[in-house]
Design an enzyme around this catalytic site. Structure first.
Site, PDB file in Angstrom:
ATOM      1  CE1 TYR A  29       8.840   0.875  -6.591  1.00 38.30           C
ATOM      2  CE2 TYR A  29       8.836   2.055  -4.286  1.00 38.30           C
ATOM      3  CZ  TYR A  29       8.803   0.460  -5.262  1.00 38.30           C
ATOM      4  OH  TYR A  29       8.942  -0.646  -4.353  1.00 38.30           O
ATOM      5  CD  GLU A  51      11.836  -4.887  -2.132  1.00 40.98           C
ATOM      6  OE1 GLU A  51      12.783  -4.189  -1.722  1.00 40.98           O
ATOM      7  OE2 GLU A  51      10.933  -3.963  -2.159  1.00 40.98           O
ATOM      8  CD1 TRP A  59      12.859   1.369  -4.699  1.00 40.03           C
ATOM      9  CD2 TRP A  59      13.373  -0.608  -4.882  1.00 40.03           C
ATOM     10  NE1 TRP A  59      11.657   0.624  -5.684  1.00 40.03           N
ATOM     11  CE2 TRP A  59      12.630  -0.558  -5.253  1.00 40.03           C
ATOM     12  CE3 TRP A  59      13.818  -1.699  -4.184  1.00 40.03           C
ATOM     13  CZ2 TRP A  59      11.731  -1.680  -5.985  1.00 40.03           C
ATOM     14  CZ3 TRP A  59      13.736  -2.994  -4.455  1.00 40.03           C
ATOM     15  CH2 TRP A  59      12.327  -2.882  -5.218  1.00 40.03           C
TER      16      TRP A  59
END
Length: 195
Positions: A29, A51, A59
């Protein structure tokens, strides 16, 4: 994020921002998505939604659940998400593969409806708040802001239009991940390759 060291060297010999750690998916990522300019209505809607789900969580939790989020939210197609019903919400709340938070689920559905009702081009809105490039790259995580005037303005604009779970901190995270700002630190291979 404030790791002790700003960067970390992976087993592949690449120096990355330390938040990428040693998890292979997180490193992928970091290398392939974070900070890459994000465009497209569906893509921006997905990132705003994820988000929003991330608020209060890490995350990596969202990243690991992203395939299930994509499945359950119809690939973040605005029309399909906007058509979701209370029965769909109940089904989502029963699915341990995603974050089961009624407020966040309802926000995603409501945000899809808002975008369609107002005819919003989320890509255009997002990029209209892009700040100018910074004169210098940050060297430490302690230098990286959590909120900026631009993320605060984007948040206020979206909230005024009826969007939810779009606070200033969440919008700055979106700006980072969507490439509106480049917060790869000095020494990270991505910061060196961006020159």
């Amino acid at each position: 994020m404030s790791p002790a060291s700003p960067t970390i060297v992976g087993t592949d010999g690449l120096t990355r921002c330390a938040w990428a750690g040693t998890d292979a998916e997180y490193q992928r990522y970091h290398d392939e998505e974070w900070g890459v300019p994000l465009h497209g209505q569906r893509q921006v809607f997905e990132k705003i939604s994820l988000e929003g789900f991330q608020a209060g969580l890490s995350w990596i939790t969202i990243l690991r659940k992203r395939p299930a989020f994509r499945e359950r939210f119809h690939g973040f197609d605005l029309d399909a998400v906007a058509a979701m019903t209370e029965a769909d919400v109940g089904s989502l709340l029963d699915d341990a593969r995603i974050i089961r938070h009624r407020g966040k689920i309802n926000a995603v559905i409501g945000n899809a409806r808002t975008a369609l009702e107002l005819g919003d081009d989320l890509d255009e809105i997002l990029w209209s708040f892009a700040p100018p490039p910074r004169p210098a790259r940050f060297a430490q995580w302690t230098e990286v802001p959590a909120v900026t005037p631009e993320s605060t303005a984007l948040s206020a604009h979206l909230r005024k239009r009826g969007y939810r779970f779009v606070g200033p901190t969440t919008m700055y995270a979106l700006m980072q991940s969507g490439g509106l700002v480049d917060d790869h630190l000095v020494g990270c291979w991505r910061s060196e390759s961006a020159r």
